[in-house]
Design a protein around this motif. Structure first.
Motif, short mmCIF file in Angstrom:
data_model
loop_
_atom_site.label_atom_id
_atom_site.label_comp_id
_atom_site.label_asym_id
_atom_site.label_seq_id
_atom_site.Cartn_x
_atom_site.Cartn_y
_atom_site.Cartn_z
N LYS A 24 0.85 -1.19 0.00
CA LYS A 24 0.00 0.00 0.00
C LYS A 24 0.88 1.24 0.00
O LYS A 24 1.82 1.35 0.78
CB LYS A 24 -0.89 -0.01 1.24
N VAL A 25 0.57 2.18 -0.90
CA VAL A 25 1.28 3.45 -0.95
C VAL A 25 0.50 4.49 -0.15
O VAL A 25 1.07 5.25 0.62
CB VAL A 25 1.48 3.92 -2.41
N GLN A 26 -0.83 4.49 -0.34
CA GLN A 26 -1.68 5.41 0.41
C GLN A 26 -3.13 4.96 0.36
O GLN A 26 -3.55 4.31 -0.60
CB GLN A 26 -1.56 6.84 -0.11
N ASP A 27 -3.88 5.30 1.40
CA ASP A 27 -5.32 5.05 1.39
C ASP A 27 -5.95 5.99 0.37
O ASP A 27 -5.48 7.11 0.16
CB ASP A 27 -5.92 5.30 2.77
N LEU A 28 -7.02 5.53 -0.24
CA LEU A 28 -7.72 6.33 -1.24
C LEU A 28 -9.01 6.88 -0.63
O LEU A 28 -9.78 6.13 0.00
CB LEU A 28 -8.05 5.46 -2.45
N GLU A 29 -9.23 8.16 -0.79
CA GLU A 29 -10.47 8.76 -0.31
C GLU A 29 -11.61 8.41 -1.27
O GLU A 29 -11.43 8.42 -2.48
CB GLU A 29 -10.32 10.27 -0.20
N PHE A 30 -12.77 8.13 -0.71
CA PHE A 30 -13.94 7.79 -1.51
C PHE A 30 -15.20 8.19 -0.78
O PHE A 30 -15.19 8.44 0.42
CB PHE A 30 -13.97 6.28 -1.83
N THR A 31 -16.29 8.22 -1.52
CA THR A 31 -17.61 8.49 -0.98
C THR A 31 -18.53 7.35 -1.40
O THR A 31 -18.49 6.92 -2.55
CB THR A 31 -18.17 9.81 -1.56
N VAL A 32 -19.35 6.86 -0.47
CA VAL A 32 -20.37 5.88 -0.83
C VAL A 32 -21.52 6.65 -1.45
O VAL A 32 -22.03 7.61 -0.87
CB VAL A 32 -20.83 5.07 0.40
#
Length: 130
Positions: A24-32
C-alpha cells in the motif's frame, strides 16, 4: 558454507517477492454513493448485472465509480463493508465484504441484490477487486 548462505538468501528473496501483492502506498479517499445519486447510465448497467455477483468501474472526466455487487440473496438485511481502498505503485485495490442479516433483524422474505457504489477521483491505474 557459501552455498548454504546463497540458498538462504535466494529463499529469502523468493519469499519476499513471491507473494505477488504490492504494498500500500496510500489510502484512497472515496464516498459511498446513495442509489438516487448514481449516474443514470451506470444505474442501468447495475440493474442488468445485479442478479449475479459483479465488479465494475465507470469513469467520467473528473471521477470514477467502483461498483461491487453480490448477486441475488434470499432475503434482505445484508450490508457491505469496505475493508480497504488504497493505491499501490501500479494499481488501485478495493476490498469489500458482504455481511449477512442479523438473526434478530427482520430481513423479510423478498430477495435482495446488495451492491455498493463508491466514488473517487478519476484515476488511470487498473482496479483490483478483492
Amino acid at each position: 558454507m557459501k552455498k548454504v548462505l546463497w540458498l538462504f538468501l535466494a529463499a529469502l528473496f523468493l519469499v519476499g517477492c513471491g507473494s505477488g501483492e504490492e504494498k500500500k502506498v496510500q489510502d484512497l479517499e472515496f464516498t459511498v454513493v446513495p442509489e438516487r445519486q448514481v449516474p443514470e447510465e451506470l444505474a442501468k448497467v447495475i440493474q442488468e448485472k445485479k442478479g449475479e455477483a459483479f465488479q465494475l468501474t465507470y469513469s467520467e472526466p473528473q471521477q470514477m465509480y467502483l461498483v461491487v455487487g453480490y448477486g441475488r440473496q434470499d432475503c434482505g438485511g445484508y450490508s457491505i463493508q469496505v475493508k480497504e481502498c488504497y493505491l499501490t505503485e501500479t494499481s488501485l485495490v478495493l476490498d469489500t465484504e458482504l455481511t449477512g442479516p442479523k438473526e434478530t433483524a427482520a430481513s423479510g422474505e423478498e430477495p435482495s441484490y446488495p451492491y455498493i457504489v463508491l466514488k473517487t477521483e478519476a484515476r488511470d491505474e487498473p482496479v483490483i477487486f478483492r
